[in-house]
Design an enzyme around this catalytic site. Sequence first.
Site, mmCIF file in Angstrom:
data_model
loop_
_atom_site.group_PDB
_atom_site.id
_atom_site.type_symbol
_atom_site.label_atom_id
_atom_site.label_comp_id
_atom_site.label_asym_id
_atom_site.label_seq_id
_atom_site.Cartn_x
_atom_site.Cartn_y
_atom_site.Cartn_z
ATOM 1 N N ASN A 2 33.008 -36.322 -116.622
ATOM 2 C CA ASN A 2 34.212 -35.483 -116.520
ATOM 3 C C ASN A 2 34.586 -34.860 -117.866
ATOM 4 O O ASN A 2 34.883 -33.675 -117.958
ATOM 5 C CB ASN A 2 35.398 -36.324 -116.028
ATOM 6 C CG ASN A 2 35.188 -36.860 -114.625
ATOM 7 O OD1 ASN A 2 34.190 -36.539 -113.973
ATOM 8 N ND2 ASN A 2 36.111 -37.675 -114.152
ATOM 9 N N LYS A 51 46.446 -33.876 -106.238
ATOM 10 C CA LYS A 51 45.169 -34.599 -106.329
ATOM 11 C C LYS A 51 44.036 -33.698 -105.838
ATOM 12 O O LYS A 51 42.947 -33.693 -106.414
ATOM 13 C CB LYS A 51 45.276 -35.885 -105.480
ATOM 14 C CG LYS A 51 44.000 -36.691 -105.320
ATOM 15 C CD LYS A 51 43.876 -37.717 -106.423
ATOM 16 C CE LYS A 51 42.882 -38.827 -106.156
ATOM 17 N NZ LYS A 51 41.506 -38.476 -106.118
ATOM 18 N N ARG A 67 31.445 -49.772 -106.270
ATOM 19 C CA ARG A 67 30.683 -50.610 -105.349
ATOM 20 C C ARG A 67 29.316 -50.858 -105.961
ATOM 21 O O ARG A 67 28.590 -49.902 -106.253
ATOM 22 C CB ARG A 67 30.558 -49.901 -104.008
ATOM 23 C CG ARG A 67 29.933 -50.785 -102.963
ATOM 24 C CD ARG A 67 30.484 -50.471 -101.614
ATOM 25 N NE ARG A 67 29.681 -49.441 -100.989
ATOM 26 C CZ ARG A 67 29.524 -49.333 -99.676
ATOM 27 N NH1 ARG A 67 30.130 -50.172 -98.875
ATOM 28 N NH2 ARG A 67 28.798 -48.395 -99.174
ATOM 29 N N GLY A 123 36.585 -49.255 -93.478
ATOM 30 C CA GLY A 123 36.055 -48.668 -94.711
ATOM 31 C C GLY A 123 36.002 -49.719 -95.805
ATOM 32 O O GLY A 123 36.965 -49.887 -96.556
ATOM 33 N N ALA A 124 34.876 -50.460 -95.870
ATOM 34 C CA ALA A 124 34.760 -51.522 -96.876
ATOM 35 C C ALA A 124 34.037 -50.995 -98.107
ATOM 36 O O ALA A 124 33.164 -51.654 -98.663
ATOM 37 C CB ALA A 124 34.038 -52.727 -96.288
ATOM 38 N N GLY A 125 34.371 -49.795 -98.533
ATOM 39 C CA GLY A 125 33.821 -49.243 -99.767
ATOM 40 C C GLY A 125 34.551 -49.831 -100.962
ATOM 41 O O GLY A 125 35.138 -50.921 -100.864
HETATM 42 O O1 KPL Z 1 39.300 -38.558 -108.491
HETATM 43 C C1 KPL Z 1 38.353 -38.332 -109.214
HETATM 44 C C2 KPL Z 1 37.007 -38.428 -108.600
HETATM 45 O O2 KPL Z 1 36.015 -38.612 -109.287
HETATM 46 O O3 KPL Z 1 36.945 -38.314 -107.350
HETATM 47 C C3 KPL Z 1 38.572 -37.922 -110.642
HETATM 48 C C4 KPL Z 1 40.066 -37.775 -110.900
HETATM 49 C C5 KPL Z 1 37.882 -36.608 -110.914
HETATM 50 C C6 KPL Z 1 38.123 -38.986 -111.603
HETATM 51 O O4 KPL Z 1 36.748 -39.139 -111.681
#
Ligand code: KPL
Length: 299
Positions: free
Chosen positions: A198, A180, A127, A9-11
């Site tokens: 966001n 998360k 990226r 996974g070279a992201g």
């Molecule tokens: O983890 C994130 C994502 O975009 O995947 C957040 C915390 C929403 C930050 O952009």
Amino acid sequence: MAEQWLILGAGSIGGLWAARLHQALRAPTLLLKEDAFADYRGLTIDGEGIVPVAAATPSQLNRPIDRLLVCCKSYQTLDALSPLAPYFHNETSLVLVQNGLGIAEEIKALYPRIKLYCGTTTAGANRLDRFTIRPAGEGETLIGAFDGSVRELKTIADSLSCEAFPVAASDTIQALLWRKLAINCAINPLTVRYRCHNGELLDIEAAREDMAAICSEFTEVSEALGRADWVPNLLATVTQVAEQTGNNRSSMLQDVEAGQRTEIEAITGYLCREAKRLAIPTPVNESLFQEVVSTHSPH
Ligand code: KPL
């Protein structure tokens, strides 16, 4: 050498991590598909130049895999692992760092012998093209054992850690990953629905209502799983993350805008599957799942 990592996974995160380990003289090797390998001339770190991380294709491996760091998208993982499986053995350590949940269970079921670790990172990176990465702020990267066993956790975390990409061991990784997941459920699909950054979610009344409903559905599922104390005051936490990452476009919105498949199955989809199993209705998450899958996920 046992210390060397193969990186799948070279992201943005996998690439940045590989470059930092290379600069710290840990000699990692990127695993690339044949077409990517043919074009590969090293990773470019924006503002720093080319970092000549070694690369190989799975068919060039031909040796047991001791340490494998997996940073690819959740939906790519199982297919990417299958050509590597002949090289797994009882001492293979696999560290999985990606958005969403559910893939670790599938890996463990398919490859029960390996030692599985999961991680989460707040390190920022974008990226710019296939092999060019722009670092976007240092973050915290934490790794824990998938099954709770911590025997070699510190050795593994230390071997993935360097000054420019610090990694620490965590004995509460399941709680961190659940939290998360909650944050991603409450922000990512809403930024797709409202096509906004966001932080802008907090200025849109309908988005704020959706966010509150997502959090309350998530909390109900957490209670049924005995995990309520992993996500206390969820709406306040999500609001704070939306403020702190106010100028970000979520990873899901970026995928949609780039015409790429999103990680909705491993994020909102995972929550909805758990809710269904527990017979808990989650109509707001369900509608966002359907919306993102049907409108925006090319398969
Ligand atoms: O983890 C994130 C994502 O975009 O995947 C957040 C915390 C929403 C930050 O952009």
